[in-house]
Design an enzyme around this catalytic site. Structure first.
Site, mmCIF file in Angstrom:
data_model
loop_
_atom_site.group_PDB
_atom_site.id
_atom_site.type_symbol
_atom_site.label_atom_id
_atom_site.label_comp_id
_atom_site.label_asym_id
_atom_site.label_seq_id
_atom_site.Cartn_x
_atom_site.Cartn_y
_atom_site.Cartn_z
ATOM 1 N N VAL A 34 0.731 -1.885 0.166
ATOM 2 C CA VAL A 34 -0.394 -0.158 0.068
ATOM 3 C C VAL A 34 0.774 1.211 0.309
ATOM 4 C CG1 VAL A 34 -2.047 1.985 1.046
ATOM 5 C CG2 VAL A 34 -1.902 -0.654 0.656
ATOM 6 N N GLU A 35 1.652 1.327 0.715
ATOM 7 C CA GLU A 35 2.799 2.217 1.073
ATOM 8 C C GLU A 35 3.931 2.830 0.017
ATOM 9 O OE1 GLU A 35 2.861 4.427 3.149
ATOM 10 O OE2 GLU A 35 2.226 3.747 5.336
#
Length: 352
Positions: free
Chosen positions: A84-85
């Protein structure tokens, strides 16, 4: 509680205890699952690292596992967080100055990182250290509110630990709400470890005298016995790729099938060891149980395959335990006789 946070709690639990040998099984994790898998009363299904083979790129599995040990956060959660990052891009950079796999800002990197944030191994190690610090930072809020510590730590990673204190929980920012909902779901659906089941036969776990098997060998705790979505969640949820639901101890089966009650294909049985506990195993895969009312399921034997039938947001086992003497095939919502399974299971030597 916002729906996105409710879904995160449902997916994580506190996989939770993120508990669990899941630590994986959460403790955060149970990195000891593989070594203990052959012991009496434990799973013969080797959970190993808790990471599904081939999902972590570039040989970084060992780094994720080391960070999981450092932080007490399950490896699949950390892996999903990195996806996600940064989308697993070690050279990712944001307009706010965050860099690397774990998207560290300069000040945070100075406190927790060594070397360069674009070095994948250094970034994952720093992620573990920072998540450990965040778990500690949110612990008082988690204790006072009953919120899941891992969910709060994820929120703190996104919005800052001060916001957790300010809002006494996950802050009402759309980005943060989406963040804490997406990571646990991604962890469960993509990164949660598959298990090599014991070859052949109905018995999937060897159980010693007086000992219990896990209801889902190798399972990760994804939701606890607690308030959820504004109502009581009367059991615990466990999940693992390809999971086989097993009888913790010998059970006299009182129900097997789909009763249209939201549990989907489910199995209900009573213990035969004198404790007279009733257990419900919900959301089994359709057609995966051959048990019938009145049959006996030996300890460690397969009850069904983990599935997502009934009112379910994704594949998992919903497991309930009812007090001795509870009405046959009772429902927690009507009898008020459900009890938290986790202390019973941990009392039998299980780690989630």
């Amino acid at each position: 509680m916002p729906a996105s946070v409710k879904l995160a709690v449902a997916a994580i639990g506190v996989l939770s205890a993120l508990l669990l040998g899941m630590m994986f099984a959460v403790t955060g994790g149970d990195s000891d699952a593989a070594s203990s898998a052959k012991q009496p009363g434990t799973s013969a299904c080797v959970a190993g690292s808790g990471l599904r083979a081939g999902t972590v790129p570039n040989g970084w599995e060992a780094d994720i596992l080391a960070a999981a040990q450092t932080s007490g956060v399950p490896g699949p959660i950390l892996a999903a967080q990195l996806e996600v990052e940064s989308g697993w891009n070690p050279n990712a950079a944001s307009t706010k100055g965050a860099r690397g796999l774990a998207q560290f800002l300069p000040g945070t990197w100075q406190a927790y990182g060594q070397g360069s944030p674009t070095d994948p191994k250094a970034a994952i190690a720093a992620q573990g250290k920072y998540m450990a610090a965040l778990l500690q930072a949110v612990s008082s809020v988690a204790t006072s509110t009953g919120a899941d510590k891992v969910v709060l730590a994820l929120a703190a990673y996104n919005a800052g630990p001060g916001r957790i204190t300010e809002y006494h929980g996950v802050p009402p920012f759309a980005e943060t709400q989406a963040y804490v909902a997406k990571i646990p779901a991604l962890a469960q659906q993509t990164y949660a470890g598959d298990c090599t089941q014991q070859a052949g036969g109905e018995v999937v776990v060897q159980v010693g005298p007086g000992q219990w098997a896990s209801p889902l060998p190798g399972g990760i705790l994804t939701s606890t016995f607690s308030m959820r979505w504004g109502v009581m969640h009367w059991g615990i949820d466990l999940a693992v790729a390809g999971g086989q639901v097993t009888a913790p101890t010998e059970l006299l089966i009182t129900w097997a099938g789909d009763h249209g009650d939201g549990y989907g294909t489910s199995v209900v049985g009573r213990t035969t060891d004198g404790t007279d506990l009733q257990m419900r195993f919900g959301h089994c895969a359709a057609g995966s149980t051959t048990l019938t009312t009145g049959s006996t399921a030996p300890a460690g034997s397969k009850l069904c395959d983990m599935g997502s039938t009934g009112d379910s947001t994704g594949p998992h086992l919903h497991f309930e335990i009812y007090t001795p003497g509870s009405p046959q095939n009772a429902y927690a919502t009507s009898c008020g006789c459900a009890i938290d399974p986790l202390p019973i299971l941990t009392g039998k030597g299980m780690s989630f």
